[in-house]
Design an enzyme around this catalytic site. Structure first.
Site, PDB file in Angstrom:
ATOM      1  N   ASN A 103      61.215  29.793  19.276  1.00 13.75           N
ATOM      2  CA  ASN A 103      60.675  31.118  19.600  1.00 13.75           C
ATOM      3  C   ASN A 103      61.131  32.186  18.609  1.00 13.75           C
ATOM      4  OD1 ASN A 103      63.314  31.546  20.312  1.00 13.75           O
ATOM      5  ND2 ASN A 103      62.931  31.956  22.478  1.00 13.75           N
ATOM      6  N   SER A 283      55.102  37.347  23.705  1.00  6.42           N
ATOM      7  CA  SER A 283      54.560  36.221  22.947  1.00  6.42           C
ATOM      8  C   SER A 283      53.851  36.745  21.708  1.00  6.42           C
ATOM      9  CB  SER A 283      53.568  35.447  23.797  1.00  6.42           C
ATOM     10  OG  SER A 283      52.334  36.127  23.805  1.00  6.42           O
ATOM     11  N   HIS A 306      65.487  39.373  27.483  1.00  6.13           N
ATOM     12  CA  HIS A 306      65.311  39.485  26.024  1.00  6.13           C
ATOM     13  C   HIS A 306      63.921  39.031  25.597  1.00  6.13           C
ATOM     14  CE1 HIS A 306      65.598  35.210  25.661  1.00  6.13           C
ATOM     15  NE2 HIS A 306      65.866  35.192  24.376  1.00  6.13           N
ATOM     16  N   GLY A 307      63.133  38.592  26.551  1.00  6.76           N
ATOM     17  CA  GLY A 307      61.776  38.179  26.215  1.00  6.76           C
ATOM     18  C   GLY A 307      61.006  37.989  27.505  1.00  6.76           C
ATOM     19  N   GLY A 309      59.754  35.159  28.711  1.00  2.00           N
ATOM     20  CA  GLY A 309      60.097  33.920  29.421  1.00  2.00           C
ATOM     21  C   GLY A 309      58.936  32.952  29.459  1.00  2.00           C
TER      22      GLY A 309
END
Lengths: 383, 143
Positions: A103, A283, A306-307, A309
């Protein structure tokens, strides 16, 4: 994770987008086993482990002001390289200036006028409508993981025998913080943090070179200033309130970002009156956000996501999506993407992740972090 | 090639199950799964380089953990990927020892379609089991 501004607008960048992404892809190596342009001896790498981003500035890979925009000023000053194994050094010394895979990404993004949620703070932090920014996500590569593995093995050997600690999940092997093993790990881990600061600093240097090359102007006049740099995986000694009493705690943020409300000492001076900048990546198809530490952040020990998921495994994503088809579709939607492998691309499809807008809305409404700006992708380099 | 990737075990990482009639065969399957996590086609990794690997551990679990970890180390430090393994495991006084000759080649983006970089073996739900038909392992890789 690092966020960088430009003084360019979408219209300025659009005609050069493909060239920019292609050059970034060449200059910032990505993928399994990628090695960087900065050739170091193991001894020089040991200096990086101690000095972090400071080492880069000394060597000309960046600007002095980058440091004040990096958490810990780009250097975890309690690092002790003698606590890092030669195996970890051997694994990491060729990896400075590389993205890695999975990622990890380097993205060119746009601030759409309707996506500015906090006008005042956005302006103060240098953001404006239709601006192009650069966001990239990577860490200490195999180096930090080797440190983790080395100490996991050490902890397993002393945890029960020496300290009488029993755990259900071996991956959570541990030692008391003030034990020799605990302290050694804390000092070695700081070396991993420093490598990640240095890695992102060298990558920023490459980005500045590429933009400067494409636009035939120096990076200063293109406004390639950093907003912030933050780790997603480190332990931090912090003061928090527990049951009404102030206590010193070790907060381990694994796949998590610090989200500090205004005034906290952990925030670089530049931003201390505002709250910490919080960068949350979505994304490659959807978008990413810049937020600010909120008043309710103490409820999560000042930590946030932090993102967005994942919602499905990489194997499953590969069975559902096709990398080359995805690349073409994204191109039609104005996102130019370059990746080491189509399979890797399929694994990172937008549909394999939760909806970033939902994740951010929940974060915002909870008061842990507050929305400042959303960025949408136009170019992406994938590992 | 008796290993399979598991879809719903660790969605942010990569999970696999490997089997073998003997412990050695199961170790080989696990090692191939690690390579296959990183390279789409195992056949694209030719036997050009041979490397001796020796690890030990105080249990069959830790032996497998250390072995796979060594392969990850060699991928980063020497840029080596392996697609064939000769493995010998012995056990004495509770210490397991593994000797292996691994064959493979240097990672090359032009030849190998790369997938995702494996950074570590996780001990979360890490299992080595004796089954009716031999040995089985369940492994999650940090990617």
């Amino acid at each position: 994770m690092r966020l960088v501004l430009t003084s360019l607008t979408y219209n300025d960048v659009k005609p050069h987008l493909k060239t920019l992404v292609d050059k970034l892809f060449d200059r910032v190596p990505a993928g399994v086993g990628s090695t960087g342009f900065v050739k170091l001896t193991k001894d020089e790498f040991r200096k990086v482990v101690v000095e972090g981003a400071e080492w880069c500035i000394k060597k000309g890979y960046g600007w002095e002001e980058d440091l004040e925009r990096t958490e810990l000023n780009g250097k975890a000053d309690w690092a002790d390289v003698s606590k890092v194994s030669s195996k970890a050094i051997e694994r990491g010394f060729k990896q400075i200036g590389t993205l890695g895979s999975g990622n990890h990404y380097l993205e060119i993004q746009v601030v759409k006028p309707e996506n500015i949620f906090d006008q005042e703070l956005a302006k103060k932090w240098g953001l404006f409508p239709n601006q192009v920014v650069i966001m990239f996500h990577c860490g200490s590569r195999g180096f930090g993981h080797q440190i983790g593995t080395d100490y996991l093995q050490l902890f397993l050997s002393v945890m029960e025998r020496k300290y009488g600690i029993k755990i259900l999940d071996q991956e959570l092997a541990c030692a008391p913080f003030n034990s020799p093993e605990g302290q050694d790990y804390f000092k070695a881990m700081a070396g991993g943090v420093n490598m990640s600061f240095a890695n992102r600093q060298v990558i920023l240097h490459r980005i500045r070179e590429v933009f400067s090359d494409v636009f035939k102007q120096d990076a200063e006049s293109l406004g390639l200033k950093m907003v912030f740099d933050v780790s997603h995986n480190r332990a931090s000694l912090e003061e928090h309130e527990v049951d009404g009493k102030k206590k010193k705690l070790i907060v381990h943020r694994k796949g998590s970002t610090g989200s500090y409300p205004a005034g906290r000492v952990e925030i670089p001076k530049l931003y201390r009156d505002d709250g910490s900048p919080v960068i949350i990546g979505g994304s490659m198809e959807t978008g990413s956000y810049l937020l600010v530490g909120g008043e309710k952040a103490h409820e999560t020990f000042m930590s946030t996501a932090h993102g967005s998921g994942r919602t499905m495994s990489r194997t499953k994503a590969r069975n559902i999506y096709s990398g080359d088809k995805l690349q073409k579709e994204m191109m039609q939607r104005g996102i130019y993407i370059k990746s080491v492998s189509f399979s890797g691309l399929a694994e990172e499809a937008g549909g394999a992740y939760k909806d970033i807008d939902d994740v951010i809305e929940a974060t915002h409404m909870s008061g842990i972090s507050k929305k400042v700006v959303k960025f949408v992708p136009i170019g992406n380099v994938k590992g | 090639m008796p290993y399979k990737f598991l879809e719903d075990v660790a969605i942010a990482d990569v999970a696999f199950e490997a089997a073998g009639k003997t412990m050695e065969e199961m170790f080989e399957s696990s090692a191939l799964a690690v390579t296959n996590t990183q390279v789409k086609d195992l056949k694209s990794v030719k036997s050009r380089v041979k490397r001796k690997i020796a690890v030990d551990g105080d249990s069959s679990e830790m032996l497998l953990f250390n072995f796979l970890q060594e392969l990850i180390f060699l991928k980063d430090a020497k840029l080596l990927l392996f697609s064939k393994f000769k493995i010998e495991i012995t056990q004495m006084k509770g210490i397991y020892k593994l000797k292996s000759e691994a064959s493979g080649e240097k990672l090359d983006m032009r030849k190998h379609e790369l997938l995702v970089d494996v950074k570590a073996v996780s001990l979360h739900n890490f299992k080595v089991l004796k089954t009716k038909s031999g040995w089985k392992a369940e492994v999650i890789l940090d990617v």
